[in-house]
Design a protein around this motif. Structure first.
Motif, PDB file in Angstrom:
ATOM      1  N   GLU A 134       0.836  -1.209   0.000  1.00 31.88           N
ATOM      2  CA  GLU A 134       0.000   0.000   0.000  1.00 31.88           C
ATOM      3  C   GLU A 134       0.868   1.256   0.000  1.00 31.88           C
ATOM      4  OE1 GLU A 134      -3.971  -1.516   2.441  1.00 31.88           O
ATOM      5  OE2 GLU A 134      -2.162  -0.966   3.555  1.00 31.88           O
ATOM      6  N   ILE A 135       1.936   1.214   0.790  1.00 32.34           N
ATOM      7  CA  ILE A 135       2.822   2.378   0.903  1.00 32.34           C
ATOM      8  C   ILE A 135       3.568   2.612  -0.405  1.00 32.34           C
ATOM      9  CG2 ILE A 135       4.887   3.245   2.077  1.00 32.34           C
ATOM     10  CD1 ILE A 135       3.801   1.682   4.580  1.00 32.34           C
ATOM     11  N   ILE A 136       4.093   1.553  -0.983  1.00 28.68           N
ATOM     12  CA  ILE A 136       4.827   1.680  -2.250  1.00 28.68           C
ATOM     13  C   ILE A 136       3.912   2.223  -3.350  1.00 28.68           C
ATOM     14  CG2 ILE A 136       5.938   0.363  -4.108  1.00 28.68           C
ATOM     15  CD1 ILE A 136       7.176  -1.409  -1.907  1.00 28.68           C
ATOM     16  N   GLU A 137       2.667   1.786  -3.362  1.00 27.93           N
ATOM     17  CA  GLU A 137       1.714   2.228  -4.376  1.00 27.93           C
ATOM     18  C   GLU A 137       1.512   3.742  -4.315  1.00 27.93           C
ATOM     19  OE1 GLU A 137      -0.393   1.755  -7.713  1.00 27.93           O
ATOM     20  OE2 GLU A 137       0.678   0.144  -6.660  1.00 27.93           O
ATOM     21  N   ARG A 138       1.331   4.280  -3.089  1.00 26.16           N
ATOM     22  CA  ARG A 138       1.118   5.740  -2.991  1.00 26.16           C
ATOM     23  C   ARG A 138       2.403   6.512  -3.286  1.00 26.16           C
ATOM     24  NH1 ARG A 138       0.484   4.942   3.133  1.00 26.16           N
ATOM     25  NH2 ARG A 138      -1.636   4.325   2.578  1.00 26.16           N
ATOM     26  N   LEU A 139       3.558   5.935  -2.941  1.00 29.94           N
ATOM     27  CA  LEU A 139       4.821   6.601  -3.254  1.00 29.94           C
ATOM     28  C   LEU A 139       5.055   6.673  -4.760  1.00 29.94           C
ATOM     29  CD1 LEU A 139       7.048   5.132  -0.408  1.00 29.94           C
ATOM     30  CD2 LEU A 139       6.548   7.560  -0.759  1.00 29.94           C
ATOM     31  N   LYS A 140       4.695   5.617  -5.460  1.00 27.51           N
ATOM     32  CA  LYS A 140       4.817   5.633  -6.922  1.00 27.51           C
ATOM     33  C   LYS A 140       3.889   6.676  -7.536  1.00 27.51           C
ATOM     34  CE  LYS A 140       6.389   0.880  -7.705  1.00 27.51           C
ATOM     35  NZ  LYS A 140       5.999  -0.456  -8.258  1.00 27.51           N
ATOM     36  N   LYS A 141       2.707   6.813  -6.959  1.00 29.14           N
ATOM     37  CA  LYS A 141       1.757   7.827  -7.433  1.00 29.14           C
ATOM     38  C   LYS A 141       2.337   9.222  -7.229  1.00 29.14           C
ATOM     39  CE  LYS A 141      -3.147   9.035  -7.047  1.00 29.14           C
ATOM     40  NZ  LYS A 141      -4.425   8.713  -6.364  1.00 29.14           N
ATOM     41  N   PHE A 142       2.957   9.440  -6.073  1.00 31.24           N
ATOM     42  CA  PHE A 142       3.607  10.719  -5.786  1.00 31.24           C
ATOM     43  C   PHE A 142       4.711  10.999  -6.801  1.00 31.24           C
ATOM     44  CE2 PHE A 142       7.576  12.245  -3.762  1.00 31.24           C
ATOM     45  CZ  PHE A 142       7.253  13.588  -3.634  1.00 31.24           C
ATOM     46  N   LYS A 143       5.515   9.997  -7.059  1.00 30.24           N
ATOM     47  CA  LYS A 143       6.655  10.151  -7.976  1.00 30.24           C
ATOM     48  C   LYS A 143       6.203  10.619  -9.355  1.00 30.24           C
ATOM     49  CE  LYS A 143      10.839   7.545  -9.205  1.00 30.24           C
ATOM     50  NZ  LYS A 143      11.433   6.184  -9.221  1.00 30.24           N
ATOM     51  N   LYS A 144       5.078  10.090  -9.815  1.00 32.64           N
ATOM     52  CA  LYS A 144       4.556  10.462 -11.134  1.00 32.64           C
ATOM     53  C   LYS A 144       4.072  11.909 -11.178  1.00 32.64           C
ATOM     54  CE  LYS A 144       3.129   5.793 -12.515  1.00 32.64           C
ATOM     55  NZ  LYS A 144       1.968   4.903 -12.753  1.00 32.64           N
ATOM     56  N   LEU A 145       3.705  12.454 -10.005  1.00 31.05           N
ATOM     57  CA  LEU A 145       3.173  13.822  -9.957  1.00 31.05           C
ATOM     58  C   LEU A 145       4.266  14.888  -9.984  1.00 31.05           C
ATOM     59  CD1 LEU A 145       0.375  13.390  -7.250  1.00 31.05           C
ATOM     60  CD2 LEU A 145       0.049  13.765  -9.696  1.00 31.05           C
ATOM     61  N   VAL A 146       5.508  14.490  -9.763  1.00 31.91           N
ATOM     62  CA  VAL A 146       6.612  15.454  -9.686  1.00 31.91           C
ATOM     63  C   VAL A 146       7.175  15.698 -11.082  1.00 31.91           C
ATOM     64  CG1 VAL A 146       8.889  15.941  -8.706  1.00 31.91           C
ATOM     65  CG2 VAL A 146       7.174  14.708  -7.347  1.00 31.91           C
TER      66      VAL A 146
END
Length: 462
Positions: free
Chosen positions: A87-99
């Protein structure tokens, strides 16, 4: 310059202070999520709300981010969260795409601390029964490789599973660093002892970092926590301007610079130099410096006002430089050296004065102080009143409240009362206003409803 800033939680020093420091330079465009989106003592950040905020702001030159907010919902939730690693990795990947790929990312992630007490205010519920024993188990495991404890198996298994999850996330950040995502990546060590799982993890991370071959980027382990986003903000501004401000360090107890501050694992000299280097500042002599960093360091042991540990106050004549200077008052943890501040106030805080700080740990004080001084020094459009507001808050919080009023308030009641606080703070407000040659309206809050932190808000009198 445009900077986006995602704090570690909603405390005044984490949320208000960066915003107020940024206002010292009107030319800085500073973007920060609404405070309600961030985590607190008992609340978790609205991570999806932060993602929406990130989408809504314009393209920025730098993003300063506390990764614990994105991964777990904040610093304290990082120790309590039961989210799975997937779950944590999934949201971190989502964050990464937003930068945006052209935005320089300055990030900090905590190495989960091990508190040496039976207080569960910031830990999982079982810490009030087993905190000291878990600390002892951690210490002996690292020092002697002893794998024995009388902590119930289900509790120690839960604790170790949380540690393992967070450690794996930190190892993932090293891989992201290798891939070029971070301009600067810091792993923070908070409340350190000589041995423990946190120290053991930091050693492994340090080895992994040393094996990474990344040009023009930096990853490191750093003692500290709450001030590190401010240090990264300093670094972002210095790098944007392609300038390394020159600081000289003047220790007021030069024979004692090898002593170690409370809650830290390096000498006060190494702590101060580490903060300057992280902020992209050059250390030099007073003659060659832009700013002199005056450090009121301790001579025997650092005092600790909250725990009632006394130490020798500054007792010499205070001599100030004939050039720009900033003052880190670290003789005590969790508040100012009262006698030193009296001496400082007898001097005229003129335009050479570039700031004061004395909150919580030595690293907290020094890192935040450097940021305010650096923003003022590099300001394209300097706002003097914004600078004075920052200083008013620091003196009222670090000196008046933490070192004097807090102790009086605790004797009067077992819970923080704003009405009593206002009465007790009045005489100190006058002294601060006189020292800064400015009058302010002041408001107070206890944002986490405890004595530890007070929120001081100042505005110009009508």
């Amino acid at each position: 310059m445009k900077i986006a800033f995602i704090p570690i939680d909603d405390r005044p020093v984490c949320y208000n202070l960066p915003k107020e420091i940024a206002q010292i330079d009107r030319n800085l465009q500073f973007f920060i999520p609404e405070r309600e989106l961030l985590g607190g003592l008992h609340s978790v950040a609205n991570i999806e709300g932060i993602f929406e905020w990130l989408k809504s702001i314009p393209k920025v030159d730098a993003l300063v981010v506390s990764l614990d907010t994105i991964a777990y919902g904040g610093l304290i939730p990082s120790r309590r969260s039961n989210d799975t690693i997937d779950e944590i990795i999934e949201r971190l990947k989502k964050f990464k795409k937003l930068v945006d790929k052209d935005t320089k990312v300055y990030a900090v992630s905590s190495i989960m601390r091990i508190s040496n007490n039976n207080c569960n205010e910031e830990e999982k519920k079982y810490w009030n029964l087993y905190g000291e024993k878990i600390f002892e188990y951690s210490y002996k495991f690292h020092e002697l490789m002893e794998d024995e404890t009388d902590v119930p198996k289900d509790i120690i298994d839960d604790y170790l599973a949380t540690r393992r999850r967070n450690f794996l996330i930190n190892k993932m950040y090293v891989e992201w660093f290798k891939d070029g995502f971070f301009s600067t990546l810091v792993f923070s060590k908070d409340d350190c002892a000589k041995y423990g799982f946190n120290v053991f993890e930091s050693e492994i991370l340090e080895t992994l970092i040393s094996q990474a071959d990344v040009e023009d980027s930096v990853a490191l382990i750093k003692t500290g926590a709450d001030e590190i986003p401010l240090s990264l903000m300093s670094r972002a501004i210095a790098e944007y301007n392609n300038i390394e401000p020159k600081f000289a360090i003047r220790f007021l107890a030069p024979a004692s610079v090898d002593l170690i501050s409370k809650y830290e694992d390096v000498s006060i000299e190494k702590s101060v130099k580490g903060q300057l280097k992280l902020a992209k500042c050059k250390i030099t002599s007073e003659e060659k410096s832009d700013i002199v960093l005056i450090v009121n360091n301790f001579e025997e042991v650092q005092g600790e006002l909250v725990m009632g540990v006394n130490t020798k106050h500054f007792s010499s004549e205070l001599s100030l430089p004939n050039k720009l200077y900033a003052v880190a008052d670290v003789r005590f943890a969790n508040g100012a050296d009262r006698r030193f501040v009296r001496k400082l106030f007898r001097k005229k805080l003129d335009k050479k004065f570039y700031g004061y700080s004395a909150w919580n740990t030595s690293a907290n004080s020094v890192g935040s102080l450097i940021c305010a001084a650096l923003v003022r020094f590099l300001a394209v459009d300097y706002d003097e009143m914004a600078f004075k507001k920052v200083q008013a808050v620091r003196f009222l919080d670090d000196w008046a409240y933490q070192s004097i009023v807090r102790q009086k308030l605790k004797k009067q009641s077992d819970k923080p009362l704003i009405s009593e606080l206002k009465k007790l703070m009045k005489p100190y407000e006058k002294k601060v206003f006189s020292a800064l040659n400015s009058e302010f309206d002041v408001k107070y809050k206890f944002p986490w409803k405890r004595f530890f932190e007070v929120e001081v808000s100042v505005s110009l009198k009508d």
